[in-house]
Structures are given as C-alpha cells and as structure tokens.
Design a protein around this motif. Sequence first.
Motif, PDB file in Angstrom:
ATOM      1  N   UNK A 137      21.984  11.834  27.804  1.00 17.38           N
ATOM      2  CA  UNK A 137      23.303  11.694  28.441  1.00 17.38           C
ATOM      3  C   UNK A 137      23.170  11.055  29.826  1.00 17.38           C
ATOM      4  N   UNK A 138      24.208  10.369  30.257  1.00 16.62           N
ATOM      5  CA  UNK A 138      24.102   9.640  31.523  1.00 16.62           C
ATOM      6  C   UNK A 138      24.098  10.546  32.743  1.00 16.62           C
ATOM      7  N   UNK A 139      24.391  11.841  32.580  1.00 16.42           N
ATOM      8  CA  UNK A 139      24.341  12.744  33.719  1.00 16.42           C
ATOM      9  C   UNK A 139      22.922  13.257  33.989  1.00 16.42           C
ATOM     10  N   UNK A 140      21.959  12.948  33.074  1.00 13.36           N
ATOM     11  CA  UNK A 140      20.576  13.351  33.265  1.00 13.36           C
ATOM     12  C   UNK A 140      19.802  12.141  33.778  1.00 13.36           C
ATOM     13  N   UNK A 195      19.938  16.883  36.961  1.00 12.88           N
ATOM     14  CA  UNK A 195      21.344  16.585  36.716  1.00 12.88           C
ATOM     15  C   UNK A 195      21.966  15.895  37.921  1.00 12.88           C
ATOM     16  N   UNK A 196      22.830  14.941  37.642  1.00 11.34           N
ATOM     17  CA  UNK A 196      23.630  14.363  38.721  1.00 11.34           C
ATOM     18  C   UNK A 196      25.030  14.970  38.717  1.00 11.34           C
ATOM     19  N   UNK A 197      25.284  15.884  37.770  1.00 18.42           N
ATOM     20  CA  UNK A 197      26.608  16.508  37.651  1.00 18.42           C
ATOM     21  C   UNK A 197      26.491  17.979  38.015  1.00 18.42           C
ATOM     22  N   UNK A 198      27.105  18.373  39.106  1.00 16.80           N
ATOM     23  CA  UNK A 198      27.013  19.756  39.557  1.00 16.80           C
ATOM     24  C   UNK A 198      27.649  20.716  38.561  1.00 16.80           C
ATOM     25  N   UNK A 199      28.503  20.198  37.687  1.00 20.31           N
ATOM     26  CA  UNK A 199      29.127  21.050  36.677  1.00 20.31           C
ATOM     27  C   UNK A 199      28.187  21.318  35.507  1.00 20.31           C
TER      28      UNK A 199
END
Length: 301
Positions: free
Chosen positions: A67-70, A87-91
């Motif tokens: 996934x693009x958030x990794x 992760x670039x997504x804190x969620x």
Amino acid sequence: MQCPRVVFITPSYEGDFERCRLLCDSMDRMARQPIEHLLLVADHDVAQFRALEGPHRRMIADGELLPDWLIAVRPPLGRKPAWRWITRALTRPIWPMSGWHVQQLRKLLVARLTSADVLVMADSDSVFVRPFGPELFMDAQQRVRLYAAPDGIGNNQAKWSDHQAWTRSAAALLDLPEPGFPATDYISNLAIWRRDHALALIKHVESSTGLEFVEAMGRRRTFSEYQLYGAFAEEVLGGAGHFIATTPLSHTYWDGHALNEATLARFADNLGSDQIALCIQSFTDTSTEVIRAFIERKAMA
C-alpha cells in the motif's frame, strides 16, 4: 483435467543478489520444463535485479505490491544501515518493519498479482540440485503439498520462544483459540501454497481484525507467514485442497559456522530421497562461490 499452473516466488534484496542469481541459474538448469518465476524486491533494488529477468522470470517491485501508506526509509546513521518500512499515515499505526517482515508480506500479497494456481516459495538462499517438475508439488487428485510437522514446536519456552510467538500471532490474526504447545510447525523452505487459499487468508485476516491486511500484520510485533498460512489451511479450512507432507522438499542448513567445500559436501550427503534443493541460510556467511562450485561439480558428475 487441466494441470494447475505453478509459479515460483522469490522475495530478495541487494545483499542476497548473488545468491538469488545462483538460485535462478540452478532453477533454469534443473526444471524439466520452463516454470514462471517472480522476483519480489523493494523499489530501491529494481535496477540491480533487472539483470535477472528473462523469458519466464520477471520482477515485481513494492510499488505494485504494498500500500502507498507504507514507505521504506534508511536511517542516516551507520556505515550501511538497514532499511525499515514505516507508516506515513498516522491513522495506521504499525511497528517499524524490517526487510524480513516485508518479505513475508510480499509472499502473501503477490497472490493478488498472479493468476497461477500454485505458489512455490523459493527463498534466494536456496539452490536446486535435482531435476524437478510441477507434478512434485501436488498429488494425483491435484491436492497441493503442505509441509507440516505435528508437535514440531516444543513447549520449552527458552528453546522455542520465536516459534511460539509466531504461532500465537497466527492464532490471533485468524481469531483462533490461544494455541497450546507442542504445536505444528509449518516453517520450511520451498513451502507450497494454493493461490486461492492465500487470497482467502488475506480476506479472513481483514474480517477477523477489522483492519486492512498490511496494517493488521504490521500491528503485530512479530509474525510468520508460514505459521499463518499453515494454521489457516488446517484449522480454518480443515486441510481442504492440501495433503500433508512431514518432510520438507529442501534440506536446510539453518545456523552454524560458514561451510567450506568439504563441510558443504558432507551436509549435502544427507539430502533426502525426495528433496530437490539445498538451502544454506545467508546469515551463516557461507560463500556463494563455494555453493556455486559445489552444485556445478554435482552437475558434471
């Protein structure tokens, strides 16, 4: 009845490039017929591994799989620090993952990108030393071989702490009861999966955790793709579509001193009658040149 289509899966990285080249050479030499081979690598290793592509072998980079958030990052300190995936997504909070963790994810996620029926996991520190064909991986009823060693993981926590943790992690991800020990060991080189089961496993983990698959895996401190698939195949699906084999197809040197020509030859003398490959774990620091010289000498004998 149409024969199921087989694909070999090899996740690798820059440090194992020469070992991966040796695997590819041995596969091309020993396969009785051309077999599709997928190399799974990080985006930053694409240029190097392009040299190994061929008519039946292609590379799949993380940009197609993960996934693009990794994202992969390399710490600035140290002579050659290891890559980490974060992760670039804190969620989507996950533990920072090593290349070893991400290689496990690639093996499962590649089921989404191939239409083959049978996935054979060939790690890049394996070499084929006997001829083989796709018929080795399934029986006359087209059930796929699944390595399983009942009670292979003991109840001695000091000796089996990693394996016990991987087994507990698999049970939690699959929403199974807390496992007891001894427990079944599914870890081997040349592990063989059904693609439809790998896809079903991903959906099952997402359903049982309520999380996207990579996030669910990343929230675990540790996991084993082989313990996860084995538990899913036997405990969730009841073994359907598989037959159990208690002997692995690869004779593996898991740890110890680096092998030289003499000690490698002695190790290979214990190759089982139905084993087609040797796996000399890369962290034993056994020279690739020693392994190549050995298998080339065997081929000429």
